[in-house]
Design a protein around this motif. Structure first.
Motif, PDB file in Angstrom:
ATOM      1  N   GLY A  14      61.379  81.136  24.356  1.00  0.00           N
ATOM      2  CA  GLY A  14      62.513  81.486  25.211  1.00  0.00           C
ATOM      3  C   GLY A  14      62.723  80.461  26.308  1.00  0.00           C
ATOM      4  N   VAL A  15      61.598  80.017  26.933  1.00  0.00           N
ATOM      5  CA  VAL A  15      61.712  79.038  28.029  1.00  0.00           C
ATOM      6  C   VAL A  15      62.267  77.724  27.494  1.00  0.00           C
ATOM      7  CG1 VAL A  15      60.414  77.741  29.733  1.00  0.00           C
ATOM      8  CG2 VAL A  15      59.856  80.119  29.317  1.00  0.00           C
TER       9      VAL A  15
ATOM     10  N   TRP B 289      70.302  73.679  29.050  1.00  0.00           N
ATOM     11  CA  TRP B 289      70.550  73.239  30.435  1.00  0.00           C
ATOM     12  C   TRP B 289      70.650  74.397  31.401  1.00  0.00           C
ATOM     13  CZ3 TRP B 289      69.853  68.250  31.108  1.00  0.00           C
ATOM     14  CH2 TRP B 289      70.005  67.404  30.004  1.00  0.00           C
ATOM     15  N   ASP B 290      69.920  75.464  31.105  1.00  0.00           N
ATOM     16  CA  ASP B 290      70.026  76.598  32.009  1.00  0.00           C
ATOM     17  C   ASP B 290      68.862  76.661  32.965  1.00  0.00           C
ATOM     18  OD1 ASP B 290      72.126  78.152  32.296  1.00  0.00           O
ATOM     19  OD2 ASP B 290      71.886  79.190  30.395  1.00  0.00           O
ATOM     20  N   ILE B 291      68.004  75.656  32.923  1.00  0.00           N
ATOM     21  CA  ILE B 291      66.833  75.690  33.803  1.00  0.00           C
ATOM     22  C   ILE B 291      66.485  74.250  34.115  1.00  0.00           C
ATOM     23  CG2 ILE B 291      65.241  75.766  31.832  1.00  0.00           C
ATOM     24  CD1 ILE B 291      63.469  77.584  33.524  1.00  0.00           C
ATOM     25  N   THR B 292      66.057  73.986  35.333  1.00  0.00           N
ATOM     26  CA  THR B 292      65.733  72.596  35.687  1.00  0.00           C
ATOM     27  C   THR B 292      64.373  72.230  35.103  1.00  0.00           C
ATOM     28  OG1 THR B 292      64.649  73.360  37.653  1.00  0.00           O
ATOM     29  CG2 THR B 292      66.966  72.786  37.869  1.00  0.00           C
ATOM     30  N   GLN B 293      64.107  70.932  35.079  1.00  0.00           N
ATOM     31  CA  GLN B 293      62.824  70.452  34.553  1.00  0.00           C
ATOM     32  C   GLN B 293      61.677  71.094  35.329  1.00  0.00           C
ATOM     33  OE1 GLN B 293      62.388  68.508  31.937  1.00  0.00           O
ATOM     34  NE2 GLN B 293      60.180  68.402  32.109  1.00  0.00           N
TER      35      GLN B 293
ATOM     36  N   GLU C 159      58.755  73.496  33.889  1.00  0.00           N
ATOM     37  CA  GLU C 159      57.311  73.220  33.927  1.00  0.00           C
ATOM     38  C   GLU C 159      56.568  74.370  34.594  1.00  0.00           C
ATOM     39  OE1 GLU C 159      57.238  69.461  35.814  1.00  0.00           O
ATOM     40  OE2 GLU C 159      57.973  68.403  34.044  1.00  0.00           O
ATOM     41  N   LYS C 160      57.170  74.905  35.643  1.00  0.00           N
ATOM     42  CA  LYS C 160      56.517  75.977  36.391  1.00  0.00           C
ATOM     43  C   LYS C 160      56.299  77.200  35.497  1.00  0.00           C
ATOM     44  CE  LYS C 160      57.196  78.056  40.938  1.00  0.00           C
ATOM     45  NZ  LYS C 160      58.210  78.261  41.971  1.00  0.00           N
ATOM     46  N   LYS C 161      57.371  77.555  34.752  1.00  0.00           N
ATOM     47  CA  LYS C 161      57.278  78.737  33.893  1.00  0.00           C
ATOM     48  C   LYS C 161      56.239  78.524  32.809  1.00  0.00           C
ATOM     49  CE  LYS C 161      61.361  81.475  34.011  1.00  0.00           C
ATOM     50  NZ  LYS C 161      62.345  82.159  33.235  1.00  0.00           N
ATOM     51  N   ARG C 162      56.325  77.316  32.231  1.00  0.00           N
ATOM     52  CA  ARG C 162      55.450  77.030  31.096  1.00  0.00           C
ATOM     53  C   ARG C 162      54.001  77.083  31.555  1.00  0.00           C
ATOM     54  NH1 ARG C 162      53.993  72.237  29.208  1.00  0.00           N
ATOM     55  NH2 ARG C 162      53.481  72.028  26.991  1.00  0.00           N
ATOM     56  N   ALA C 163      53.756  76.464  32.708  1.00  0.00           N
ATOM     57  CA  ALA C 163      52.387  76.439  33.217  1.00  0.00           C
ATOM     58  C   ALA C 163      51.901  77.863  33.444  1.00  0.00           C
ATOM     59  CB  ALA C 163      52.353  75.652  34.522  1.00  0.00           C
TER      60      ALA C 163
ATOM     61  N   PRO D 127      63.475  86.201  39.415  1.00  0.00           N
ATOM     62  CA  PRO D 127      62.173  85.599  39.688  1.00  0.00           C
ATOM     63  C   PRO D 127      61.368  85.567  38.407  1.00  0.00           C
ATOM     64  CG  PRO D 127      62.658  87.342  41.223  1.00  0.00           C
ATOM     65  CD  PRO D 127      63.739  87.349  40.213  1.00  0.00           C
ATOM     66  N   PRO D 128      60.744  84.423  38.086  1.00  0.00           N
ATOM     67  CA  PRO D 128      59.977  84.340  36.846  1.00  0.00           C
ATOM     68  C   PRO D 128      58.758  85.233  36.927  1.00  0.00           C
ATOM     69  CG  PRO D 128      59.667  82.391  38.171  1.00  0.00           C
ATOM     70  CD  PRO D 128      60.700  83.207  38.858  1.00  0.00           C
ATOM     71  N   SER D 129      58.255  85.596  35.785  1.00  0.00           N
ATOM     72  CA  SER D 129      57.145  86.516  35.805  1.00  0.00           C
ATOM     73  C   SER D 129      56.285  86.248  34.586  1.00  0.00           C
ATOM     74  CB  SER D 129      57.723  87.914  35.770  1.00  0.00           C
ATOM     75  OG  SER D 129      56.721  88.816  35.444  1.00  0.00           O
TER      76      SER D 129
END
Length: 1482
Positions: A23-24, A31-35, A39-43, A196-198
């Motif tokens: 999904g991320v 282009w719906d999320i910045t680099q 990275e933050k979400k993936r990490a 907010p990501p979770s």
């Protein structure tokens, strides 16, 4: 999408995490999320699976948290959800919660939905969006929630869809189909990203939730605090307004968040012009002979046809004239970009069209408005405001129209109310200059520069100008051309062609497509309602534009024409199809005209608004295809903004027809009507917003409002914006149904929010059936004001309002055609509302029902049981409050004149003055002309008193102690008779003489006092003696039983053998009788010692001595007026100028001119005198100078009338009256003078008291509500304490209580008819139930008040305690457990309308009765009823039970200017008021 290579994928990852990662990745690829965010979400997702040395501290914390969570899961979780990821230990990561499935249904459903969502999302995003928006109907609102059993492609009418909502016993969660799962907006942006990501770390959900501990803390803080320590009585909390609790069964929206709906793409037609002017140029030069517009005459016959050639040539001439011929070459009047008003009558479309295009070609901005008919048109002032704000100085019109405008005497056009000064320009061809060959208008491609301004009236009646840009105008024409599929056919236009659909179709799109418009003016429709149908028949028109009203009119007149055919119509555009009630007109019209060839699929309702132009329009259907479905909605659900199918009886249903699809090239979304533009759920009703891409639309000159209306970016439930396309709020309420059909259920302007529920004005109007009604909402309370036009209908028609389950607050029936109208015959709502609230509607019948529909009054107060003295004392000590008490200077310490001190009795003082200063004048009596009628020196008064005394002994054979009634007009005789009685030891009783013209009303009071006082004799003048025995008097009372009547006109020359001296000062000196405001006759006994103490206190307070002069304009019969008139001069030796108040009726200037002429420093008057001067004199007081006045004291036994004293001070400030001079005395029956503004004391101060706390028997200062003048200067020797009347314990500073007084001049008791002293004896010698002052004997005044420390210092240097009087206890009204003071309600009522002369209130069987005197014409009587009800409701939270409108002078007022409310009540109950109108509010 390309994946980023990473060695971590060698790790075995759970399926959920893989899916979340996918999904991320998709978000990143679209282009719906910045680099950085990626990275933050993936990490975060991978953190648990990366073998790295983690911070030990963090691990410990997380372990503790996990453990804590296992133990404490029973604790309430926080209610506020920040993330759309639903966290639960069962399934670690879930998809966006797009469905309304409850969390405990296990994760299987979610897994399935998730895989579907992912599968869908992995396809090309762009194609997916288009498909989701145009494709299956599941993307449309309402279907995802409502089509449980029907799979994806929902077919069938909306009603079928609605039929299975909330009816089954089991609640199946809506299906989450592939299309709906990932909510998206136009920019392909899944909604989940905005939150907010979770993620999951080691099995512990790290969501954005607050920890349970913190939540507990918050919950504790939210809990209401314990009430503070009980003080003097168990206190209520501040008045609680009952907020109606939301109904637990009320329907709530359950759908997912809606997605914006796209219209079909705007097709590109090769020959579409770059600007509308270019189209005109093209047709005008190539197809000059083609008809463009046909105008009709009054009979409905075609009178003139304008061709495209003529339109082009005339518009050119006008453009050239406007730019070059109006001013000089160097100073043109008009420049491109200026605004111009277009004032054309509705029956002249040709001239209007030429003027409109002439302005476009000249690049000036036309502002079409209605022709003003009178100086005071409904809403005319607001139109003037628009013209002013647009900076318009020029108005274009026709010669005929200019001649018809209202003119002044010298032939100039009148200045319309609120309008700027206009220069009128006539645009008839003969006045236009032909343009030279080389002159060409500048036609550029359409941009965002303004083309024209359309006016729009808001709900409040203000007029705003909607500026339409050239590009918006062009693209709207293109969209209409495509939607209506225009080709070179005919078209008919019935509407007002100056604005809205009439302008868009008949003037603009017309020229773009070379159509032929036939304009049927309103005036023709009035005479021949069928004329438009005949025009369609004659011209074989393909398209007709009508309103529901025109359909109705055609049906009414249909019998006249049997042979009309409507078979040529392919579109019958119903321009007010947005009105939910249009469906019945369309159906009725179809059923009637179907056999005249009207095709059912030709009826095309559309929705329009000034801001969004055409919002949606139904496209003409295919013959034989099923007609679009109807929605049958529950009115109850609608009032909560929720779409629910109607299951109850058919009366509470609203059947709505669709208004077709979104315009080509447009986009639509539904947002919440108030607050942030949050996207609604699919089964929720909100405001329709459209995006037409064109841009350049705004409210002229209103940048802020423009931003909120024309540049709306919708947000999702978390408040983050969805997409970046600006939308325009259309002002229409509705929803998008299956198949992307748009349904409109009402307008924002007609929205009535009534106790949390929303109702639509149109629905209520329609419920009024044939009665045309209009509406206003009253202050958001549960009230609806419905004003009906009386069209010879019976009010019973309105019983149907119960269907909408709204209480009607007011029903006003006005004569036909008296409501303010809009130019096209509708009712001008805001103007009507204004008339209603101003009281200028003049209804012929009115019915108010506030009791049933005002539901949020404050809770009635329950009186708490009295609290014992002990707890009161505790309250005192704990709170550290002062006991509320105050006192004047001490009498004993002040050394008085030795001679006066020797004499205990007034009789001795008079004898001493007659010897010491025989010729010193004590009294001067003035007549109406201001001349001195008589004077009384010390010796004259003494001698006359002696003669009267000997007359009493000889003729009356009276003994000491007998009561003698003195019946005299104000003057010297009264004073002499008083001392004459004292010389013989008799007890004088002064009584106001009866009024010769009004014996029936005034004589019974005299008789009553004579009987009650057991008078042995009446002393009077010969004239009055004759009156008492006259035949007229015999009609009113029994004249045979009068006691001995002695006239004192001819007195014997005989000397009195000896003057009586009372054995003790406690002996009775005189009786003071007075009728209180409650209508009770009370007599009090004044002893000789009290008289001396009172005179001494006044002498000290006012610094009176023999060289001083005071002027009094008071009635000399009771209270302080009598004391000042008869006693003080004799005691202090000063000279008193006596002005009888009745003389002021013939000469208003008498009192003030006397004060000015004699340079008086201290003067006393009554409120009635002050009111006479304030109302009557105005600014005419020439030659009067009041700079000499040091104190002007109003003598009264009531709460100070601050507004009166203030206006008096302001009025006479210019002739020298000091603002500090005016003050008020306070006295009561038990003590006639408690406070009196002296010469040396501090100034009176004013406080503002909160009315709300007064009702609870407390006061809190500084809320602006009610002003109280204090009676700062308590007389010497007087002590005052504030007491709780129930417990008889003293109260603290902030409390209101009864004023108790202790002083040497308190009366010694009531003098009653039976000498029964037990009942009110405690009024004179009461002890407090506890406290330091418990040994003192107090007298109860019966008035409520409070004592407050002021910032001022007294002469002794201590801070000064001021006493404030609120009102008499026995006057107060106990309503709903609260205490109201009549004066407060009366003050509010008197302010509401200029025609209210006086007002009084009283209660009758728990109903509040308001009596108002009407000083205007009688037709205003009914206007007062709603105004009085409104103001009392608004300011006092009370519902008025009865409003009585009477003639001026009906409310009885006593000599002191006080209203006799109880007499009024008796007259009301005995039906003796002869009222103009009585309204019983049901």
């Amino acid at each position: 999408p390309p994946r980023e290579p990473t060695p971590l994928f060698l790790l075995p990852l759970p399926t959920e995490i893989c899916l979340a990662l996918a999904g991320v990745n998709i978000d990143k690829s679209s282009w719906d999320i910045t680099q950085k965010g990626y990275e933050k979400k993936r990490a975060k997702l991978l953190a648990p699976y990366i073998p790295q040395a983690q911070d030990i501290h963090t691990e410990a914390v997380q372990a503790a948290l996990a453990k804590h969570k296992e133990q404490k899961m029973a604790l309430p979780m926080p209610t506020k959800r920040r993330s759309t990821f639903v966290q639960s230990p069962a399934d670690a990561c879930t998809p966006p919660d797009t469905s309304s499935a409850s969390e405990d249904e296990g994760s299987l459903r979610r897994q399935a939905a998730l895989s579907a969502a992912l599968h869908q999302s992995l396809q090309n995003a762009e194609s997916w969006i288009n498909r989701s928006i145009q494709g299956s109907s599941t993307s449309s609102s309402a279907s995802s929630t409502l089509s449980h059993g029907e799979g994806k492609g929902t077919s069938g009418s909306l009603a079928d869809v609605f039929a299975n909502t909330r009816i089954e016993n089991f609640s199946v969660p809506p299906d989450v189909t592939a299309t709906t799962s990932s909510t998206s907006s136009s920019s392909a942006r899944p909604a989940t990203i905005d939150l907010p990501p979770s993620g999951i770390v080691k099995g512990v959900p790290v969501s954005s939730r607050v920890s349970t501990k913190i939540q507990q803390l918050l919950n504790t803080l939210k809990r209401p605090k314990r009430p503070p320590l009980k003080e003097f009585f168990v206190d209520d909390f501040e008045e609680i307004v009952e907020v109606p609790q939301p109904d637990p069964n009320q329907p709530k929206p359950e759908g997912r968040q809606m997605t914006p709906v796209k219209g079909e793409p705007l097709g590109v037609v090769c020959n579409w012009p770059p600007a509308l002017e270019a189209a005109l140029q093209r047709w005008g030069t190539t197809q000059a002979k083609c008809p463009c517009l046909t105008a009709l005459d009054v009979t409905g016959k075609p009178v003139y046809t304008l061709t495209y050639g003529k339109l082009w040539s005339r518009s050119l001439k006008l453009a050239y004239t406007l730019l070059n011929k109006l001013g000089t070459k160097n100073e043109p009047v008009l420049k491109p970009g200026d605004r111009v008003a277009l004032v054309y009558p509705n029956n002249d479309p040709v001239m209007f069209m030429v003027a409109f295009y002439g302005c476009l070609l000249a690049e000036v901005i036309p502002v079409p408005i209605e022709v003003p008919l009178t100086r005071k048109d409904a809403g005319g002032q607001q139109i003037g405001f628009l013209l002013g704000s647009c900076g318009i100085a020029l108005a274009l019109t026709t010669e005929v129209c200019l001649k018809g405008l209202p003119k002044t005497q010298n032939g100039e056009i009148v200045q319309f109310k609120g309008w700027p000064r206009l220069k009128w320009v006539v645009t008839d061809s003969k006045y236009l200059s032909k343009s030279p060959k080389d002159w060409q208008p500048n036609i550029s491609a359409a941009g965002t520069e303004p083309a024209y301004i359309e006016y729009k009236t808001s709900k409040e009646g203000s007029v705003m100008g909607v500026t339409v840009s050239r590009i918006a105008m062009l693209s709207h024409c293109q969209a209409l051309s495509q939607a209506c599929n225009y080709s070179e056919g005919e078209q008919l236009n019935v509407l007002d062609f100056k604005k809205d659909a009439g302008l868009w179709h008949g003037i603009l799109t017309n020229v773009m497509n070379k159509l032929h418009t036939i304009s049927v003016p309103y005036s023709v429709m009035k005479t021949c309602p069928l004329s438009w149908v005949q025009r369609v028949h004659t011209h074989k028109a393909k398209v007709a534009l009508v309103k529901c009203r025109d359909l109705h009119w055609a049906m009414m007149a249909h019998r006249d024409q049997r042979d009309v055919s409507l078979s040529s119509l392919r579109m019958l555009i119903v321009t007010d199809g947005a009105n939910p009630w249009s469906v019945s007109s369309c159906d009725a019209f179809l059923s009637l005209f179907q056999n005249h060839g009207l095709k059912p699929e030709a009826i095309c309702p559309c929705a329009t608004s000034a801001e969004a132009m055409t919002v949606a329009i139904r496209r003409p259907g295919v013959p034989g295809a099923p007609l679009p479905g109807r929605a049958i909605l529950s009115m109850n659900g609608l009032s909560y903004s929720v779409i629910r199918v109607n299951t109850e009886d058919k009366n509470s249903a609203l059947t709505v027809q669709d208004v077709g699809h979104v315009m080509p090239g447009g986009m639509m979304c539904i947002v919440k009507p108030d607050g942030l533009p949050q996207l609604c759920k699919t089964d929720e009703i909100g405001e329709i917003c459209v995006s037409l891409r064109a841009g350049g639309m705004m409210y002229y000159g209103l940048a802020g409002v423009t931003k909120n209306t024309f540049e709306v970016i919708p947000v999702n439930s978390a408040g983050s914006p969805v997409g970046d396309v600006p939308f325009v709020r259309s002002g229409l309420l509705g929803f998008v149904g299956p198949g992307s059909l748009v349904f409109v259920v009402g307008k924002m302007d007609g929205l009535l929010t009534v106790s949390g529920r929303r109702h639509n004005a149109d629905d209520i109007v329609a419920t009024g059936l044939a009665v045309e009604s209009i509406k206003t909402v009253y202050r958001g309370r549960e009230i609806l004001v419905v004003i009906c036009v009386l069209l010879d209908q019976d009010p019973a028609v309105l019983d149907d309002h119960l269907l909408t389950s709204i209480g009607i607050y007011c029903l006003a029936l006005v004569p036909a055609n008296t409501l303010p109208k809009t130019p096209l015959g509708g009712i001008h709502i805001s103007q009507t509302k204004q008339h209603f609230l101003e009281g200028s509607l003049h209804p012929c019948n009115i019915l108010m029902c506030p009791h049933t529909c005002v539901t949020n009054l404050p809770k009635p107060r329950q009186k708490q049981p009295g609290v014992g003295p002990a707890s009161v004392l505790v309250g005192n000590l704990v709170a550290g409050k002062r006991i509320a008490q105050a006192s004047g200077r001490d009498l004993g310490q002040i050394e008085d004149n030795d001679l006066v001190k020797k004499h205990q009795f007034l009789t001795e003082v008079l004898q001493w003055r007659a010897q010491a200063t025989p010729d010193h004048p004590l009294f001067l009596l003035l007549n109406a002309k201001g001349t001195i009628v008589c004077t009384a020196t010390c010796v004259q008064l003494h001698k006359r008193a002696e003669r009267i005394a000997s007359l009493l002994c000889d003729k009356g054979h009276l003994n000491a102690g007998d009561n003698v009634v003195l019946l005299y007009p104000p003057g010297k005789d009264l004073i002499a008779a008083f001392y004459g009685c004292l010389y013989t030891g008799c007890v004088p009783v002064t009584v106001r003489p009866p009024h010769a013209q009004n014996l029936a009303a005034t004589l019974p009071t005299v008789r009553m006092i004579v009987d009650v006082s057991k008078a042995a004799c009446i002393l009077t003048t010969q004239t009055l003696m004759r009156l008492l025995k006259s035949r007229e008097a015999a009609a009113a009372v029994d004249v045979k039983t009068w006691p001995t009547i002695i006239d004192t006109d001819d007195l014997p020359r005989k000397r009195l053998p000896q003057i009586y001296k009372p054995p003790t000062p406690e002996m009775l000196a005189y009786l003071d009788f007075s009728v209180s405001t409650t209508g009770m006759l009370t007599g009090v006994k004044m002893s000789h010692s009290a008289v001396s103490a009172l005179c001494r206190a006044i002498k000290l307070q006012c610094e009176l001595y023999s060289s001083r002069q005071i002027a009094i304009c008071l009635d000399p019969y009771c209270g302080l007026g009598f004391v000042l008139w008869c006693l003080c001069s004799v005691y202090s030796g000063h000279q008193t100028i006596l002005i009888p108040p009745m003389e002021l009726e013939t000469n208003l200037f008498l009192w003030l001119s006397t004060v000015s002429q004699y340079k008086i420093r201290d003067t006393f008057c009554s409120y009635s005198v002050m009111e006479l001067c304030t109302k009557g004199l105005g600014n005419q007081a020439r030659g009067i100078h009041l700079s000499c006045v040091r104190t002007c004291v109003v003598v009264a036994e009531e709460r100070p009338r601050v507004s009166l004293t203030q206006s008096f001070s302001k009025l006479f400030k210019d002739i020298g009256l000091s603002l500090r001079a005016v003050s008020t005395t306070f006295g009561s029956r038990v003590n006639v003078a408690i406070c009196l503004q002296g010469t040396s004391g501090p100034d009176p101060t004013t406080v503002y008291v909160d009315l709300k706390s007064l009702r609870h028997d407390r006061y809190s200062i500084f809320t602006l509500h009610l002003i109280n003048n204090p009676l700062c200067n308590i007389l010497p020797g007087v002590k005052v304490v504030i007491v709780n009347p129930e417990t008889k314990g003293p109260v603290g500073d902030s409390h209101l209580g009864e004023i108790w007084v202790n002083s040497p001049h308190t009366a010694s008791g009531y003098y009653t008819i039976y000498d029964n002293e037990t009942l009110p004896a405690d009024h004179f010698n009461t002890r407090l139930s506890f406290g330091d002052a418990a040994q003192t004997l107090w007298a109860r005044t019966g008035y409520l008040g409070f004592v407050r420390r002021t910032e001022l210092t007294a002469a002794s240097g201590e801070r000064h305690d001021a006493l404030y009087v609120v009102g008499a206890l026995d006057e107060t009204l106990e309503l709903r457990g609260l205490r109201y003071h009549p004066i407060d309600i009366e003050t509010s009522v008197s302010r509401t309308h200029r025609s209210i002369a006086e007002c009084a209130v009283f209660t009758w069987t728990n109903l509040l009765v308001v009596v108002v005197e009407l000083c205007g014409c009688e037709q205003e009587a009914l206007d007062l009823v709603p105004l009085v009800t409104n103001v009392v409701l608004e300011e006092h939270y009370l519902i008025v039970g009865v409003v009585v409108v009477v003639d001026p002078g009906v409310i009885p007022i006593n000599s002191r200017g006080e209203k006799q409310r109880m007499h009024l009540r008796d007259s009301f109950l005995a039906d003796q008021l002869d009222p103009i109108y009585v309204a019983y509010n049901m």
